[in-house]
Design a protein around this motif. Structure first.
Motif, mmCIF file in Angstrom:
data_model
loop_
_atom_site.group_PDB
_atom_site.id
_atom_site.type_symbol
_atom_site.label_atom_id
_atom_site.label_comp_id
_atom_site.label_asym_id
_atom_site.label_seq_id
_atom_site.Cartn_x
_atom_site.Cartn_y
_atom_site.Cartn_z
ATOM 1 N N GLY A 189 -1.487 -4.600 20.198
ATOM 2 C CA GLY A 189 -2.156 -3.328 20.467
ATOM 3 C C GLY A 189 -2.801 -2.759 19.228
ATOM 4 O O GLY A 189 -3.935 -2.266 19.261
ATOM 5 N N GLU A 190 -2.079 -2.868 18.102
ATOM 6 C CA GLU A 190 -2.619 -2.359 16.844
ATOM 7 C C GLU A 190 -3.739 -3.253 16.318
ATOM 8 O O GLU A 190 -4.798 -2.767 15.916
ATOM 9 C CB GLU A 190 -1.507 -2.253 15.803
ATOM 10 N N GLU A 191 -3.514 -4.565 16.322
ATOM 11 C CA GLU A 191 -4.504 -5.472 15.737
ATOM 12 C C GLU A 191 -5.826 -5.461 16.498
ATOM 13 O O GLU A 191 -6.902 -5.501 15.896
ATOM 14 C CB GLU A 191 -3.952 -6.898 15.688
ATOM 15 N N PHE A 192 -5.753 -5.399 17.822
ATOM 16 C CA PHE A 192 -6.972 -5.466 18.632
ATOM 17 C C PHE A 192 -7.464 -4.088 19.088
ATOM 18 O O PHE A 192 -8.418 -4.003 19.854
ATOM 19 C CB PHE A 192 -6.736 -6.354 19.861
ATOM 20 N N HIS A 193 -6.791 -3.027 18.619
ATOM 21 C CA HIS A 193 -7.190 -1.651 18.982
ATOM 22 C C HIS A 193 -7.293 -1.495 20.503
ATOM 23 O O HIS A 193 -8.288 -0.993 21.036
ATOM 24 C CB HIS A 193 -8.527 -1.286 18.323
ATOM 25 N N LEU A 194 -6.244 -1.927 21.179
ATOM 26 C CA LEU A 194 -6.294 -1.985 22.639
ATOM 27 C C LEU A 194 -6.330 -0.611 23.300
ATOM 28 O O LEU A 194 -6.634 -0.511 24.494
ATOM 29 C CB LEU A 194 -5.098 -2.787 23.171
ATOM 30 N N HIS A 195 -6.031 0.443 22.535
ATOM 31 C CA HIS A 195 -6.100 1.784 23.133
ATOM 32 C C HIS A 195 -7.523 2.111 23.582
ATOM 33 O O HIS A 195 -7.722 2.954 24.455
ATOM 34 C CB HIS A 195 -5.601 2.842 22.143
ATOM 35 N N THR A 253 4.942 8.177 10.163
ATOM 36 C CA THR A 253 4.506 8.497 11.521
ATOM 37 C C THR A 253 2.990 8.436 11.625
ATOM 38 O O THR A 253 2.433 7.921 12.587
ATOM 39 C CB THR A 253 5.000 9.902 11.921
ATOM 40 N N ALA A 254 2.310 8.961 10.592
ATOM 41 C CA ALA A 254 0.846 9.004 10.628
ATOM 42 C C ALA A 254 0.249 7.604 10.669
ATOM 43 O O ALA A 254 -0.823 7.400 11.213
ATOM 44 C CB ALA A 254 0.321 9.761 9.415
ATOM 45 N N ASN A 255 0.958 6.634 10.069
ATOM 46 C CA ASN A 255 0.433 5.278 10.016
ATOM 47 C C ASN A 255 0.873 4.422 11.199
ATOM 48 O O ASN A 255 0.579 3.240 11.253
ATOM 49 C CB ASN A 255 0.874 4.601 8.710
ATOM 50 N N SER A 256 1.614 4.997 12.122
ATOM 51 C CA SER A 256 2.089 4.245 13.277
ATOM 52 C C SER A 256 1.007 4.207 14.351
ATOM 53 O O SER A 256 0.582 5.247 14.846
ATOM 54 C CB SER A 256 3.361 4.890 13.835
ATOM 55 N N TRP A 257 0.571 2.999 14.713
ATOM 56 C CA TRP A 257 -0.452 2.871 15.754
ATOM 57 C C TRP A 257 0.034 3.485 17.056
ATOM 58 O O TRP A 257 -0.689 4.225 17.716
ATOM 59 C CB TRP A 257 -0.786 1.392 15.977
ATOM 60 N N ARG A 258 1.272 3.192 17.405
ATOM 61 C CA ARG A 258 1.794 3.675 18.680
ATOM 62 C C ARG A 258 1.816 5.197 18.721
ATOM 63 O O ARG A 258 1.438 5.815 19.712
ATOM 64 C CB ARG A 258 3.210 3.128 18.897
ATOM 65 N N ASP A 259 2.272 5.807 17.637
ATOM 66 C CA ASP A 259 2.389 7.261 17.615
ATOM 67 C C ASP A 259 1.023 7.939 17.643
ATOM 68 O O ASP A 259 0.846 8.988 18.251
ATOM 69 C CB ASP A 259 3.165 7.700 16.369
ATOM 70 N N GLN A 260 0.055 7.330 16.983
ATOM 71 C CA GLN A 260 -1.271 7.937 16.901
ATOM 72 C C GLN A 260 -2.140 7.663 18.122
ATOM 73 O O GLN A 260 -2.883 8.534 18.568
ATOM 74 C CB GLN A 260 -2.006 7.426 15.657
ATOM 75 N N PHE A 301 4.173 -1.200 25.332
ATOM 76 C CA PHE A 301 4.151 -1.140 23.867
ATOM 77 C C PHE A 301 5.383 -0.391 23.355
ATOM 78 O O PHE A 301 5.345 0.832 23.204
ATOM 79 C CB PHE A 301 2.880 -0.437 23.387
ATOM 80 N N PRO A 302 6.486 -1.085 23.068
ATOM 81 C CA PRO A 302 7.692 -0.413 22.582
ATOM 82 C C PRO A 302 7.517 0.083 21.145
ATOM 83 O O PRO A 302 6.536 -0.242 20.474
ATOM 84 C CB PRO A 302 8.762 -1.504 22.669
ATOM 85 N N TRP A 303 8.492 0.859 20.680
ATOM 86 C CA TRP A 303 8.402 1.438 19.336
ATOM 87 C C TRP A 303 8.520 0.392 18.239
ATOM 88 O O TRP A 303 8.130 0.633 17.099
ATOM 89 C CB TRP A 303 9.487 2.499 19.158
#
Length: 299
Positions: free
Chosen positions: A186-192, A88-95, A174-176
């Motif tokens: 989203g993870e690769e480009f840090h879209l958050h 969970t800690a390593n999940s971009w979506r969760d974090q 961004f689905p799970w």
């Protein structure tokens, strides 16, 4: 449905009051009056939860056991080391997937956090309306209700419904599934970092939200369109970013069994990304140089 014991309700209330009290004090003029209410939270709570058995049982600090409605117990439990689920800690979506508070900034984000805390408080206290615990918490509940009433006025600013709608859109975009094109990008480009409520057009966000509100599924092609609208030109203004996203989309299209609504029109994507190129000149002394003719960077 599982219920909550009075001890669990008490501990939830303590956590909520602690979180709200620790929020940085507001400095913007139209939020200043909230500070006075926050300062009253602990006094209101402690007045309604005095230990009438102190002289019989002794103080918590000298006792050999702690009751489940113990403020000292709450402090000790809050300080316990917590195990971390590495997956969970390593999940971009969760974090990092933005909720409304993350889509806002500064004191606007604090206002939204306070809204969430008041909702959680009402759930804990009013789990069994009119019982002994909810009656005991009446003074604190009255104060929380005053805060919620003040928030009602502040939340009428258009920025807050935009954040609320965008929160829903982000969960759709961004689905799970980590292998999904949008979640992977989203993870690769840090879209958050590029998703924010400020600067969005209300009608545009409302249109997308209304369109998807009760949809069971939304294809990757449409989700990508919405994502590019929401991030505006905060991302993909470098050619190497555009090339990478196009490569990811091409690889995604080539996967076996892709449905029609998940196939990305690469020509459309290339044209759309070309509009994101930021026209700027960089001097030779800059670490990164940009050519306005080729659209290339030295990076």
């Amino acid at each position: 449905m599982m219920g909550l014991s009075d001890g669990e309700r008490y501990q939830k209330c303590v956590s909520i009051i602690d979180y709200m009290h620790k929020l940085p004090r507001f400095k913007e003029y139209h939020y200043l009056h909230i500070n006075t209410l926050l300062d009253k939270l602990w006094p209101a709570f402690l007045r309604g939860n005095s230990n009438s058995l102190h002289w019989i049982l002794g103080s918590e600090s000298s006792a050999e056991h702690l009751d489940d409605q113990s403020l000292l117990l709450c402090a000790f439990q809050a300080g316990k080391p917590r195990k971390t689920d590495l997956d969970t800690a390593n999940s971009w979506r969760d974090q990092y997937l933005p909720d409304a508070a993350k889509l806002l900034s500064g004191e606007d984000a604090q206002i939204w956090s306070m809204l969430r805390y008041t909702e959680a408080y009402y759930y804990a206290v009013n789990r069994y309306p009119g019982d002994k615990f909810s009656t005991q918490m009446r003074e604190t509940t009255d104060l929380i209700s005053t805060i919620r009433g003040e928030l009602h006025h502040l939340l009428q600013e258009p920025l807050f419904p935009i954040a609320w709608m965008m929160q829903s859109l982000c969960h759709r975009i961004f689905p799970w599934n980590d292998d999904d094109l949008l979640t992977a990008s989203g993870e690769e480009f840090h879209l958050h970092h590029d998703l924010r409520a400020d600067g969005q057009d209300y009608e545009t966000v409302f249109k997308w939200f209304k369109k998807w509100q009760f949809a069971k599924t939304v294809g990757a092609a449409e989700r990508l369109r919405c994502m590019l609208v929401l991030i505006g030109k905060h991302r993909f203004f470098y050619v190497h970013q555009q090339e990478r996203l196009l490569a990811m989309a091409a690889e995604w299209n080539g996967r076996e069994g892709q449905k029609k609504h998940d196939i990305i029109n690469l020509n459309w994507l290339a044209d759309t990304l070309a509009q994101h190129v930021e026209k700027r000149s960089c001097s030779s002394s800059d670490n990164e140089r940009y050519c306005n003719f080729t659209g290339k960077t030295s990076r």
